[in-house]
Design a protein around this motif. Structure first.
Motif, mmCIF file in Angstrom:
data_model
loop_
_atom_site.group_PDB
_atom_site.id
_atom_site.type_symbol
_atom_site.label_atom_id
_atom_site.label_comp_id
_atom_site.label_asym_id
_atom_site.label_seq_id
_atom_site.Cartn_x
_atom_site.Cartn_y
_atom_site.Cartn_z
ATOM 1 N N GLU A 172 -4.678 31.128 83.244
ATOM 2 C CA GLU A 172 -5.132 32.076 84.326
ATOM 3 C C GLU A 172 -4.203 34.015 83.586
ATOM 4 O OE1 GLU A 172 -5.667 33.206 89.108
ATOM 5 O OE2 GLU A 172 -6.343 31.100 88.407
ATOM 6 N N GLU A 173 -2.258 32.741 83.595
ATOM 7 C CA GLU A 173 -1.535 34.016 84.198
ATOM 8 C C GLU A 173 -1.613 34.404 83.219
ATOM 9 O OE1 GLU A 173 3.645 33.490 85.028
ATOM 10 O OE2 GLU A 173 2.157 31.785 84.948
ATOM 11 N N GLY A 174 -1.342 33.624 81.762
ATOM 12 C CA GLY A 174 -1.466 34.728 80.458
ATOM 13 C C GLY A 174 -2.843 35.624 80.486
ATOM 14 N N ARG A 175 -3.776 35.236 80.739
ATOM 15 C CA ARG A 175 -5.551 36.159 80.933
ATOM 16 C C ARG A 175 -5.508 35.645 79.017
ATOM 17 N NH1 ARG A 175 -4.657 41.840 81.666
ATOM 18 N NH2 ARG A 175 -7.664 41.141 81.570
ATOM 19 N N ARG A 176 -5.572 34.176 78.501
ATOM 20 C CA ARG A 176 -5.820 33.521 77.187
ATOM 21 C C ARG A 176 -6.950 32.400 77.128
ATOM 22 N NH1 ARG A 176 -1.457 30.874 73.662
ATOM 23 N NH2 ARG A 176 -1.538 30.130 76.073
ATOM 24 N N TRP A 177 -7.586 32.698 76.675
ATOM 25 C CA TRP A 177 -8.821 32.129 76.264
ATOM 26 C C TRP A 177 -9.140 31.106 75.540
ATOM 27 C CZ3 TRP A 177 -12.326 31.455 81.053
ATOM 28 C CH2 TRP A 177 -11.751 32.078 81.668
ATOM 29 N N ILE A 178 -8.765 30.026 75.393
ATOM 30 C CA ILE A 178 -8.334 28.846 74.017
ATOM 31 C C ILE A 178 -9.623 28.383 74.354
ATOM 32 C CG2 ILE A 178 -7.490 26.964 72.972
ATOM 33 C CD1 ILE A 178 -5.080 28.258 75.165
ATOM 34 N N HIS A 179 -10.058 28.239 72.749
ATOM 35 C CA HIS A 179 -11.177 27.685 72.340
ATOM 36 C C HIS A 179 -11.192 26.728 71.009
ATOM 37 C CE1 HIS A 179 -15.860 26.719 71.681
ATOM 38 N NE2 HIS A 179 -15.845 27.767 70.494
ATOM 39 N N VAL A 180 -12.030 25.397 71.448
ATOM 40 C CA VAL A 180 -11.508 24.767 70.585
ATOM 41 C C VAL A 180 -13.101 23.918 69.857
ATOM 42 C CG1 VAL A 180 -8.974 24.486 71.156
ATOM 43 C CG2 VAL A 180 -11.334 22.479 71.483
ATOM 44 N N ILE A 181 -12.746 23.764 68.515
ATOM 45 C CA ILE A 181 -13.911 22.780 67.946
ATOM 46 C C ILE A 181 -13.593 21.765 67.155
ATOM 47 C CG2 ILE A 181 -16.199 22.151 66.439
ATOM 48 C CD1 ILE A 181 -16.503 24.861 66.928
ATOM 49 N N ARG A 182 -13.334 20.722 67.630
ATOM 50 C CA ARG A 182 -12.907 19.418 67.074
ATOM 51 C C ARG A 182 -13.548 18.555 66.527
ATOM 52 N NH1 ARG A 182 -9.094 22.371 66.634
ATOM 53 N NH2 ARG A 182 -6.345 22.157 67.637
ATOM 54 N N PRO A 183 -13.250 17.462 65.237
ATOM 55 C CA PRO A 183 -14.375 16.544 64.996
ATOM 56 C C PRO A 183 -13.361 15.442 65.180
ATOM 57 C CG PRO A 183 -12.051 16.905 63.431
ATOM 58 C CD PRO A 183 -12.024 18.397 64.601
ATOM 59 N N PRO A 184 -13.879 14.191 64.977
ATOM 60 C CA PRO A 184 -13.287 12.942 65.784
ATOM 61 C C PRO A 184 -12.310 12.179 65.391
ATOM 62 C CG PRO A 184 -15.014 12.424 64.098
ATOM 63 C CD PRO A 184 -15.047 14.200 64.470
ATOM 64 N N ALA A 185 -11.470 11.711 66.059
ATOM 65 C CA ALA A 185 -10.428 11.493 65.848
ATOM 66 C C ALA A 185 -9.942 10.803 64.535
ATOM 67 C CB ALA A 185 -9.452 10.605 66.868
ATOM 68 N N GLY A 186 -8.615 10.807 63.524
ATOM 69 C CA GLY A 186 -9.325 10.120 62.522
ATOM 70 C C GLY A 186 -9.713 10.935 61.042
ATOM 71 N N THR A 187 -10.384 12.164 61.674
ATOM 72 C CA THR A 187 -11.320 12.962 60.376
ATOM 73 C C THR A 187 -9.752 13.124 59.734
ATOM 74 O OG1 THR A 187 -13.223 12.948 62.077
ATOM 75 C CG2 THR A 187 -12.198 14.236 59.742
ATOM 76 N N PRO A 188 -10.530 12.533 58.334
ATOM 77 C CA PRO A 188 -8.724 13.588 57.517
ATOM 78 C C PRO A 188 -8.735 15.290 57.501
ATOM 79 C CG PRO A 188 -10.028 12.023 56.049
ATOM 80 C CD PRO A 188 -10.855 12.073 57.744
ATOM 81 N N LYS A 189 -7.612 15.209 57.353
ATOM 82 C CA LYS A 189 -7.913 16.992 57.169
ATOM 83 C C LYS A 189 -8.490 17.545 56.038
ATOM 84 C CE LYS A 189 -4.538 20.308 57.578
ATOM 85 N NZ LYS A 189 -4.915 20.840 59.041
ATOM 86 N N GLY A 190 -9.090 18.655 56.802
ATOM 87 C CA GLY A 190 -9.911 19.957 55.485
ATOM 88 C C GLY A 190 -11.182 18.658 55.424
ATOM 89 N N GLU A 191 -12.080 17.690 55.920
ATOM 90 C CA GLU A 191 -12.922 17.276 55.856
ATOM 91 C C GLU A 191 -14.160 17.316 57.349
ATOM 92 O OE1 GLU A 191 -12.970 12.908 54.335
ATOM 93 O OE2 GLU A 191 -11.620 13.662 52.850
ATOM 94 N N GLY A 192 -13.259 18.067 58.048
ATOM 95 C CA GLY A 192 -14.682 18.307 59.495
ATOM 96 C C GLY A 192 -14.161 19.585 59.731
ATOM 97 N N LEU A 193 -15.627 20.016 60.309
ATOM 98 C CA LEU A 193 -15.341 21.312 60.776
ATOM 99 C C LEU A 193 -14.302 21.877 62.106
ATOM 100 C CD1 LEU A 193 -16.436 24.823 60.618
ATOM 101 C CD2 LEU A 193 -18.409 23.423 62.489
ATOM 102 N N GLU A 194 -13.174 22.818 62.020
ATOM 103 C CA GLU A 194 -12.538 22.525 62.598
ATOM 104 C C GLU A 194 -12.423 24.230 62.934
ATOM 105 O OE1 GLU A 194 -8.519 20.661 64.035
ATOM 106 O OE2 GLU A 194 -9.367 20.467 62.300
ATOM 107 N N LEU A 195 -12.091 24.948 64.380
ATOM 108 C CA LEU A 195 -11.580 26.218 65.051
ATOM 109 C C LEU A 195 -11.182 25.629 65.876
ATOM 110 C CD1 LEU A 195 -12.663 29.041 65.103
ATOM 111 C CD2 LEU A 195 -13.622 28.433 67.130
ATOM 112 N N TYR A 196 -10.317 26.553 66.538
ATOM 113 C CA TYR A 196 -9.089 26.988 67.112
ATOM 114 C C TYR A 196 -8.673 28.439 67.458
ATOM 115 C CZ TYR A 196 -4.598 26.364 70.110
ATOM 116 O OH TYR A 196 -3.784 26.703 70.980
ATOM 117 N N PHE A 197 -9.373 28.981 68.257
ATOM 118 C CA PHE A 197 -9.293 30.458 69.003
ATOM 119 C C PHE A 197 -8.549 30.720 69.742
ATOM 120 C CE2 PHE A 197 -11.276 33.775 70.597
ATOM 121 C CZ PHE A 197 -12.603 34.276 69.659
ATOM 122 N N VAL A 198 -7.642 30.926 69.768
ATOM 123 C CA VAL A 198 -6.951 31.872 71.088
ATOM 124 C C VAL A 198 -7.392 33.130 70.964
ATOM 125 C CG1 VAL A 198 -4.783 32.869 72.315
ATOM 126 C CG2 VAL A 198 -5.202 30.600 70.636
#
Length: 470
Positions: A172-198
């Motif tokens: 709220e203070e920084g007026r930022r909206w952070i949106h993520v899509i995360r694969p299950p824990a332990g998914t090898p890097k690059g093998e799951g769809l992943e989004l980190y959006f600010v």
């Protein structure tokens, strides 16, 4: 039977038919509340709510005690009020990689508890990903965030197929909206769809109404005699997103976004008591245009609806706002006109024009792509017109033209925008269109026939054709 008796019977039948016709007309013309009780209605306004300029708070994101209840497990549900219809946690974005070689068109949504499922629509260079997981099963709220998945602020999230999670966190203070899509824990890097959006919100939000009201009228339902009202806000601004596609590599996109945090309600409510669940068989909302135009120097957000029914409902929405973040300026833009061109059920062009304080907008838009990609599905039948046709869809639109601010004229070219629309064409309009088409065809045949006759006469005058004598 005597002629006199027959005449009396016919006269009575005509009177009854006239009375029934009048009563039918009166029913169609009256709003849905005339059919129900005298319960208190949610506050609405027939004036624009874009005069509101406050920044949204966490309580606007998750209005507990107004729209929602929070269970001990963190699950969000509606209050017992049965008129809550839908909750929007929708994010749309358009961006490019730094080298300009790749384009992202993103349509995301977190489905609220009990409101079905949703698969994020991730389009890269014109191709939609087919491997995105589907999310459903309930929306959860964590006031302290979910830091372990990169959401350190008040957060809403939903779970999806294969152990995936998606969420939105509000700084709220920084007026930022952070949106993520995360694969299950332990998914090898690059093998799951992943989004980190600010997303960084800029300028003044576009308010449909405070969460407690008054709301504005979004449109009329297609299946029941009632209207959809909505409150909440849109914010727009810039974003940066890191996206990993299994088997397709990683990208960093930058561009513009809009976040839609709306709450929809059925207004009268009594009129749907015999058509099934109040959140079910109301049909689509007709007929609206909701859109944003992205430009490096300005953002335009508008909503407009036409009442396609014969009912005397409250005035439908017509409001807009234009932000110039670089200059720290923002204006209401309620005096606009929006025109559509092409197929009335699926336009391929638009014109947006009109004044705002110390400025003027004059833009033309051409559709670049539709959602659904194969075109908007045509539905037939409404409660007031069984032969009416209506559609729902979105469009990615390329805008050109000018925007004036004081003495400055901004030449606009290649400004992308996203719109969501419904359209309705009455059966009488379809008949008129068919008649016009038939007349045009007949006119064309007459022109051709006239040309043939003139050609024959010309040959006859030249002595090359002998015409029969009268």
């Amino acid at each position: 039977m005597s002629r006199g008796s027959l005449a009396i019977i016919i006269a009575i039948a005509l009177v009854v038919a006239g009375v029934l016709g009048f009563l039918t007309w009166m029913w169609l013309a009256q709003p849905g509340e005339q059919l129900g009780g005298q319960e208190a209605l949610w506050p609405i306004t027939e004036e624009p709510n874009t005069y509101i300029t406050k920044q949204p708070t966490v309580d606007d994101l998750v209005p507990i005690g107004i729209t929602y209840e929070l269970t001990s497990s963190g699950l969000l549900t509606y209050t017992p009020d049965p008129k809550w219809k839908q909750s929007c946690f929708i994010l749309v974005a358009v961006g490019w990689t730094e080298d300009g070689q790749h384009m992202l068109f993103y349509q995301g949504r977190l489905p609220f508890t009990g409101e079905g499922s949703f698969r994020p629509r991730i389009c890269i260079d014109g191709e939609y990903l087919t491997t995105a997981p589907t999310f459903s099963g309930g929306m959860y709220y964590r006031p302290d965030g979910v830091p372990e998945v990169g959401l350190p602020y008040p957060t809403v999230y939903v779970r999806g197929q294969g152990g995936y999670t998606e969420g939105i966190s509000y700084d709220e203070e920084g007026r930022r909206w952070i949106h993520v899509i995360r694969p299950p824990a332990g998914t090898p890097k690059g093998e799951g769809l992943e989004l980190y959006f600010v997303g960084q919100a800029l300028g003044v939000p576009f308010w449909m109404g405070p969460m407690e009201g008054p709301y504005i009228v979004h449109g009329a339902y297609s299946r029941v005699k009632d209207i959809d009202i909505w409150g909440g806000f849109w914010v727009s601004g810039t974003f940066e997103a890191d996206l990993t596609v299994p088997g397709g590599g990683s990208y960093t996109f930058r561009g513009h976004f809009l976040f839609d945090r709306a709450a929809h309600r059925i207004y009268y409510g009594q009129s749907v008591s015999e058509t099934g669940p109040i959140r079910g068989l109301t049909g689509g909302v007709l007929a609206f245009s909701c859109m944003v135009i992205f430009h490096d120097e300005f953002y335009i957000m508008i909503s407009h609806s036409d009442n396609p029914t014969p009912a005397d409902f409250p005035k439908f929405q017509h409001q807009g706002r234009i932000n110039f973040p670089g200059q720290g300026l923002s204006f209401t833009f309620n005096g606009f006109t929006l025109e559509s061109f092409g197929n009335p059920l699926q336009p391929d062009g638009f014109r947006l024009y009109g004044p705002f304080e110390d400025g003027y907008v004059d833009l033309e838009g051409q559709v670049v792509a539709y959602w659904p990609p194969k075109g908007w599905h045509v539905n037939t039948g409404t409660w007031w017109d069984p032969g009416a046709k209506h559609t729902w869809g979105r469009a990615l639109i390329n805008w050109t033209g000018t925007v004036s601010l004081g003495d400055e004229v901004i030449e606009v070219s290649g400004a992308m925008g996203v719109g969501e629309f419904t359209r309705c064409v009455s059966s009488s309009s379809q008949a008129e269109a068919s008649l016009t088409s038939a007349l045009a065809s007949t006119s064309g045949l007459l022109v051709k026939a006239q040309a043939v006759v003139e050609g024959v006469l010309e040959l006859a005058n030249a002595g090359r054709v002998a015409l029969p004598k009268p």
